[in-house]
Design a protein around this motif. Structure first.
Motif, PDB file in Angstrom:
ATOM      1  N   VAL A   1       0.765  -1.066   0.015  1.00 36.42           N
ATOM      2  CA  VAL A   1       0.149  -0.096  -0.017  1.00 36.42           C
ATOM      3  C   VAL A   1       0.909   1.304  -0.036  1.00 36.42           C
ATOM      4  CG1 VAL A   1      -1.644   1.416   1.471  1.00 36.42           C
ATOM      5  CG2 VAL A   1      -1.988  -1.227   0.993  1.00 36.42           C
ATOM      6  N   HIS A   2       1.784   1.304   0.827  1.00 31.72           N
ATOM      7  CA  HIS A   2       2.709   2.226   0.802  1.00 31.72           C
ATOM      8  C   HIS A   2       3.504   2.567  -0.413  1.00 31.72           C
ATOM      9  CE1 HIS A   2       6.099   4.889   2.169  1.00 31.72           C
ATOM     10  NE2 HIS A   2       6.829   4.067   2.008  1.00 31.72           N
ATOM     11  N   ILE A   3       4.070   1.692  -1.178  1.00 34.06           N
ATOM     12  CA  ILE A   3       4.665   1.883  -2.407  1.00 34.06           C
ATOM     13  C   ILE A   3       3.622   2.145  -3.394  1.00 34.06           C
ATOM     14  CG2 ILE A   3       6.260   0.694  -4.192  1.00 34.06           C
ATOM     15  CD1 ILE A   3       7.515  -0.572  -1.893  1.00 34.06           C
ATOM     16  N   ASN A   4       2.536   1.567  -3.466  1.00 35.94           N
ATOM     17  CA  ASN A   4       1.359   1.830  -4.226  1.00 35.94           C
ATOM     18  C   ASN A   4       0.858   3.478  -4.325  1.00 35.94           C
ATOM     19  OD1 ASN A   4       1.181  -0.492  -5.732  1.00 35.94           O
ATOM     20  ND2 ASN A   4      -0.600  -1.289  -4.603  1.00 35.94           N
ATOM     21  N   GLY A   5       0.993   4.088  -3.274  1.00 37.02           N
ATOM     22  CA  GLY A   5       0.612   5.375  -3.042  1.00 37.02           C
ATOM     23  C   GLY A   5       1.621   6.200  -3.948  1.00 37.02           C
ATOM     24  N   VAL A   6       3.125   5.843  -3.597  1.00 36.37           N
ATOM     25  CA  VAL A   6       4.112   6.551  -4.633  1.00 36.37           C
ATOM     26  C   VAL A   6       4.036   6.309  -6.054  1.00 36.37           C
ATOM     27  CG1 VAL A   6       6.440   7.088  -4.938  1.00 36.37           C
ATOM     28  CG2 VAL A   6       5.970   6.581  -2.747  1.00 36.37           C
ATOM     29  N   GLU A   7       3.611   4.970  -6.465  1.00 30.67           N
ATOM     30  CA  GLU A   7       3.420   4.654  -8.056  1.00 30.67           C
ATOM     31  C   GLU A   7       2.142   5.342  -8.414  1.00 30.67           C
ATOM     32  OE1 GLU A   7       3.053   0.333 -10.096  1.00 30.67           O
ATOM     33  OE2 GLU A   7       3.910   0.287  -7.998  1.00 30.67           O
ATOM     34  N   GLN A   8       1.148   5.472  -7.836  1.00 31.95           N
ATOM     35  CA  GLN A   8      -0.114   5.983  -8.331  1.00 31.95           C
ATOM     36  C   GLN A   8       0.063   7.440  -8.609  1.00 31.95           C
ATOM     37  OE1 GLN A   8      -2.655   4.764  -9.623  1.00 31.95           O
ATOM     38  NE2 GLN A   8      -3.653   6.458 -10.043  1.00 31.95           N
ATOM     39  N   TRP A   9       0.839   8.054  -7.377  1.00 34.67           N
ATOM     40  CA  TRP A   9       0.984   9.551  -7.633  1.00 34.67           C
ATOM     41  C   TRP A   9       2.016   9.818  -8.968  1.00 34.67           C
ATOM     42  CZ3 TRP A   9       5.834  11.863  -7.705  1.00 34.67           C
ATOM     43  CH2 TRP A   9       5.715  13.002  -7.616  1.00 34.67           C
ATOM     44  N   LEU A  10       3.031   9.049  -8.905  1.00 36.34           N
ATOM     45  CA  LEU A  10       3.816   9.110  -9.949  1.00 36.34           C
ATOM     46  C   LEU A  10       3.101   9.008 -11.489  1.00 36.34           C
ATOM     47  CD1 LEU A  10       6.932   9.833 -11.005  1.00 36.34           C
ATOM     48  CD2 LEU A  10       7.280   7.256 -10.936  1.00 36.34           C
ATOM     49  N   ARG A  11       2.317   8.069 -11.351  1.00 30.96           N
ATOM     50  CA  ARG A  11       1.463   7.493 -12.812  1.00 30.96           C
ATOM     51  C   ARG A  11       0.637   8.967 -13.149  1.00 30.96           C
ATOM     52  NH1 ARG A  11       1.097   2.776 -14.647  1.00 30.96           N
ATOM     53  NH2 ARG A  11       1.669   1.758 -12.610  1.00 30.96           N
ATOM     54  N   VAL A  12       0.084   9.342 -12.132  1.00 36.16           N
ATOM     55  CA  VAL A  12      -0.910  10.538 -12.524  1.00 36.16           C
ATOM     56  C   VAL A  12      -0.070  11.836 -12.836  1.00 36.16           C
ATOM     57  CG1 VAL A  12      -2.463  12.285 -11.549  1.00 36.16           C
ATOM     58  CG2 VAL A  12      -2.681   9.951 -10.988  1.00 36.16           C
ATOM     59  N   THR A  13       1.096  11.944 -12.322  1.00 38.67           N
ATOM     60  CA  THR A  13       2.092  13.077 -12.418  1.00 38.67           C
ATOM     61  C   THR A  13       2.571  12.894 -13.809  1.00 38.67           C
ATOM     62  OG1 THR A  13       2.456  13.342 -10.211  1.00 38.67           O
ATOM     63  CG2 THR A  13       4.074  14.513 -11.720  1.00 38.67           C
ATOM     64  N   LEU A  14       3.026  11.791 -14.162  1.00 38.92           N
ATOM     65  CA  LEU A  14       3.664  11.633 -15.657  1.00 38.92           C
ATOM     66  C   LEU A  14       2.567  11.836 -16.685  1.00 38.92           C
ATOM     67  CD1 LEU A  14       6.166   8.686 -15.011  1.00 38.92           C
ATOM     68  CD2 LEU A  14       6.693  11.197 -15.320  1.00 38.92           C
ATOM     69  N   ARG A  15       1.321  11.320 -16.480  1.00 44.77           N
ATOM     70  CA  ARG A  15       0.169  11.405 -17.237  1.00 44.77           C
ATOM     71  C   ARG A  15      -0.079  12.848 -17.632  1.00 44.77           C
ATOM     72  NH1 ARG A  15      -3.611   8.747 -15.003  1.00 44.77           N
ATOM     73  NH2 ARG A  15      -3.024   6.657 -15.788  1.00 44.77           N
ATOM     74  N   ALA A  16      -0.149  13.633 -16.547  1.00 44.90           N
ATOM     75  CA  ALA A  16      -0.526  15.146 -16.508  1.00 44.90           C
ATOM     76  C   ALA A  16       0.552  15.739 -17.491  1.00 44.90           C
ATOM     77  CB  ALA A  16      -0.558  15.789 -15.050  1.00 44.90           C
ATOM     78  N   GLN A  17       2.039  15.410 -17.146  1.00 41.73           N
ATOM     79  CA  GLN A  17       2.904  16.024 -17.737  1.00 41.73           C
ATOM     80  C   GLN A  17       2.784  15.788 -19.496  1.00 41.73           C
ATOM     81  OE1 GLN A  17       5.300  18.346 -16.764  1.00 41.73           O
ATOM     82  NE2 GLN A  17       5.584  18.458 -18.788  1.00 41.73           N
TER      83      GLN A  17
END
Length: 253
Positions: free
Chosen positions: A209-225
Motif C-alpha cells: 500500500v505504501h509503495i502503491n501510493g508513490v507509484e499511483q502519484w507518479l503515474r498521475v503526475t507523468l500522465r499530466a505532464q
C-alpha cells in the motif's frame, strides 16, 4: 559467440569452479591466454568487461585480481544501468521495487532482530516536522533497514541499486503533494507495528500500500505532464491567426 564472450565465459568458469577465488591474482596475461587458448587481445577485452562488472580488479603495475565478489559490489552496475533510463520507464522500476520490497518485508517479519526493530522504531519516531530532504533521507534509511532485516544481501543490494531513479520520484512527491511527510511516517509506522507482531501478511500488505501510493502519484503526475506536453506541441503546430487587414485583403497602413 564472439571470441571475447568465450574468454569471459572461461574466466567465469575458473571462478565458479574455485580455480580462482576472491582475492586471487590472475596468472600473467601470456600464461593465461595460452592456457585458455585465446589471443591476448581477446583476453584483455574480457578482463576489461569483467572489470566493469566488478568481478575483476585491474591494478596498474600489480596485476589483475578477483574482487571480493560481495553482492553489493556485483550489483553496483545496476545503479548505472537504472540511472540511464528515461522518466517514462521509472514506473517499471517502481513496479520491480514493489515486488522486491514486498518480498523483503514478508521475510523480515519472520526473522527480524531486536536491533533492527529498535532501529526502525527510532526511524518512525522522527516526527512530521521535517523538510523534504530529511524526509527522503528518512525514507532511504527506513527501507534500507527493512531490506537488511530480511537477511538477504543480494535482495538488499538490488533494492539499493534501484534507489537513484526512485529517489527522484520521492523528491518530486515530497515537493508537490500536500501531507506527504505525515502520510509517509504513518505508513512506515504501520509497517513497523506489523513487523513487531510478526504478522507477515499484514506487514507485506502495508508495504505494498505504501509503495502503491508513490507509484499511483507518479503515474498521475507523468500522465499530466504528457498531456501538457501534447497541448504545447499542438499549440506550436497551429498557424498564428491572421490579422483583420490580412483577412480582408487590405494592405497594412
Amino acid at each position: 559467440m564472439s571470441v571475447t564472450d568465450e574468454a569471459i565465459l572461461q574466466i567465469k568458469r575458473m571462478i565458479i569452479t574455485g580455480e580462482l577465488r576472491p582475492g586471487d591474482r590472475l596468472p600473467p596475461e601470456k600464461e593465461l591466454s595460452e592456457r585458455l587458448d585465446l589471443s591476448r587481445s581477446s583476453l584483455r577485452e574480457a578482463v576489461k568487461a569483467l572489470g566493469m562488472f566488478r568481478v575483476l580488479d585491474v591494478r596498474r603495475g600489480d596485476g589483475t585480481y578477483v574482487t571480493s565478489l560481495r553482492p553489493a559490489l556485483l550489483t553496483e552496475a545496476l545503479s548505472f544501468v537504472v540511472d540511464m533510463h528515461q522518466d517514462d520507464t521509472v514506473l517499471q522500476l517502481m513496479e520491480v521495487r514493489r515486488f522486491l520490497e514486498a518480498a523483503a518485508t514478508r521475510k523480515a517479519a519472520s526473522m527480524i532482530s531486536v536491533a533492527h526493530l529498535a532501529a526502525l522504531r527510532d526511524e518512525v519516531s522522527i516526527g512530521s516536522d521535517i523538510d523534504v530532504e530529511q524526509l527522503v533521507e528518512h525514507d532511504l534509511r527506513f527501507h534500507g533497514l527493512v531490506a537488511a532485516a530480511a537477511g538477504n544481501d543480494y535482495l538488499m543490494s538490488l533494492l539499493d541499486g534501484l534507489s537513484p531513479r526512485i529517489l527522484r520520484a520521492r523528491v518530486w512527491r515530497g515537493l508537490t503533494e500536500g501531507g506527504a511527510v505525515a502520510r509517509t511516517i504513518a505508513e512506515h509506522s504501520a509497517i513497523v507495528a506489523a513487523l513487531e507482531l510478526g504478522q507477515a501478511d499484514v506487514a507485506e500488505s502495508a508495504m505494498i500500500v505504501h509503495i502503491n501510493g508513490v507509484e499511483q502519484w507518479l503515474r498521475v503526475t507523468l500522465r499530466a505532464q504528457e498531456e501538457a506536453d501534447a497541448r504545447a506541441a499542438q499549440d506550436e503546430d497551429e498557424p498564428a491567426p491572421e490579422s483583420a487587414g490580412q483577412q480582408t485583403g487590405e494592405a497594412p497602413q
